[in-house]
Scaffold this motif. Structure first.
Motif, mmCIF file in Angstrom:
data_model
loop_
_atom_site.group_PDB
_atom_site.id
_atom_site.type_symbol
_atom_site.label_atom_id
_atom_site.label_comp_id
_atom_site.label_asym_id
_atom_site.label_seq_id
_atom_site.Cartn_x
_atom_site.Cartn_y
_atom_site.Cartn_z
ATOM 1 N N ALA A 12 0.861 -1.176 0.000
ATOM 2 C CA ALA A 12 0.000 0.000 0.000
ATOM 3 C C ALA A 12 0.898 1.227 0.000
ATOM 4 C CB ALA A 12 -0.912 -0.003 1.236
ATOM 5 N N SER A 13 0.338 2.363 -0.368
ATOM 6 C CA SER A 13 1.170 3.556 -0.465
ATOM 7 C C SER A 13 1.745 3.967 0.891
ATOM 8 C CB SER A 13 0.371 4.708 -1.068
ATOM 9 O OG SER A 13 -0.718 5.017 -0.237
ATOM 10 N N LEU A 14 1.169 3.462 1.982
ATOM 11 C CA LEU A 14 1.673 3.817 3.305
ATOM 12 C C LEU A 14 2.524 2.718 3.927
ATOM 13 C CD1 LEU A 14 -1.468 5.545 4.795
ATOM 14 C CD2 LEU A 14 0.557 6.602 3.813
ATOM 15 N N THR A 33 -2.979 -1.961 -6.368
ATOM 16 C CA THR A 33 -2.313 -0.825 -7.008
ATOM 17 C C THR A 33 -2.513 -0.819 -8.520
ATOM 18 O OG1 THR A 33 -0.250 -2.061 -7.193
ATOM 19 C CG2 THR A 33 -0.544 -0.701 -5.220
ATOM 20 N N TYR A 74 -9.229 12.055 -2.515
ATOM 21 C CA TYR A 74 -9.108 10.603 -2.495
ATOM 22 C C TYR A 74 -8.986 10.106 -3.924
ATOM 23 C CZ TYR A 74 -10.697 11.068 2.286
ATOM 24 O OH TYR A 74 -10.804 11.434 3.599
ATOM 25 N N GLY A 76 -8.037 6.289 -6.212
ATOM 26 C CA GLY A 76 -7.819 4.861 -6.135
ATOM 27 C C GLY A 76 -8.426 4.172 -7.331
ATOM 28 N N TRP A 88 -11.111 0.866 -3.816
ATOM 29 C CA TRP A 88 -9.863 0.647 -3.092
ATOM 30 C C TRP A 88 -9.065 1.936 -3.191
ATOM 31 C CZ3 TRP A 88 -12.085 -3.021 -6.180
ATOM 32 C CH2 TRP A 88 -12.382 -4.240 -5.578
ATOM 33 N N ASP A 89 -9.048 2.722 -2.132
ATOM 34 C CA ASP A 89 -8.300 3.965 -2.114
ATOM 35 C C ASP A 89 -6.809 3.654 -2.110
ATOM 36 O OD1 ASP A 89 -6.976 6.254 -0.226
ATOM 37 O OD2 ASP A 89 -8.618 7.050 -1.444
ATOM 38 N N ASP A 90 -6.006 4.542 -2.687
ATOM 39 C CA ASP A 90 -4.561 4.334 -2.748
ATOM 40 C C ASP A 90 -3.917 4.237 -1.364
ATOM 41 O OD1 ASP A 90 -4.653 4.298 -5.509
ATOM 42 O OD2 ASP A 90 -4.015 6.382 -5.734
ATOM 43 N N THR A 91 -4.575 4.739 -0.333
ATOM 44 C CA THR A 91 -4.037 4.663 1.026
ATOM 45 C C THR A 91 -4.403 3.358 1.729
ATOM 46 O OG1 THR A 91 -5.955 5.721 2.052
ATOM 47 C CG2 THR A 91 -4.164 7.175 1.285
ATOM 48 N N GLY A 92 -5.235 2.517 1.073
ATOM 49 C CA GLY A 92 -5.628 1.242 1.656
ATOM 50 C C GLY A 92 -7.062 1.197 2.140
ATOM 51 N N PHE A 93 -7.762 2.324 2.153
ATOM 52 C CA PHE A 93 -9.154 2.386 2.570
ATOM 53 C C PHE A 93 -10.028 1.690 1.529
ATOM 54 C CE2 PHE A 93 -13.237 4.649 2.338
ATOM 55 C CZ PHE A 93 -13.675 4.519 3.635
#
Length: 117
Positions: A12-14, A33, A74, A76, A88-93
């Motif tokens: 994930a991006s984080l 991703t 946001y 994704g 699926w958000d790029d931050t994992g949400f």
């Protein structure tokens, strides 16, 4: 004989996130991703009635959401199956929603309307 345990990791991006599952519970997964091209009637801009939240569903399988003055709040990827959408958000949400009809989307406790050109 005990069931083998698999560790599935996704980037994930984080940072990396690990999930432990039994072998019989696992299924092939798509990388969070990578967006897949989409072709459906729900492509385009979706807006709350007050205009505060604007969400564009792009044909690349990506979405871009603005909130108030905050552009790209946001981003994704998403997948539409029938009238259901998964995000699926790029931050994992993660989130989902339902298209009630061709111009109305219920998502995250809110109602979005298709923006008319």
């Amino acid at each position: 004989m005990s069931n083998p345990i698999l560790i599935i990791a996704t980037a994930a991006s984080l940072g990396a996130v690990a999930h432990i599952a039994k072998a019989e519970d696992t299924m092939p997964i798509q990388s969070s991703t990578q967006a897949q091209p989409q072709n459906h009637v729900y492509l385009g801009m979706w807006v709350t009635s007050d205009g505060h939240i604007r969400q564009e569903l792009l044909p690349t399988g990506r979405y871009d959401e603005a909130r108030g003055d905050r552009q790209n709040a946001y981003q994704g990827h998403y997948v539409v199956a029938g009238n259901h959408i998964d995000y699926w958000d790029d931050t994992g949400f993660t989130a989902d929603g339902t298209f009630v009809d061709k111009d109305t989307l219920q998502h995250g406790g809110m109602i979005f309307y298709r923006e008319k050109p």
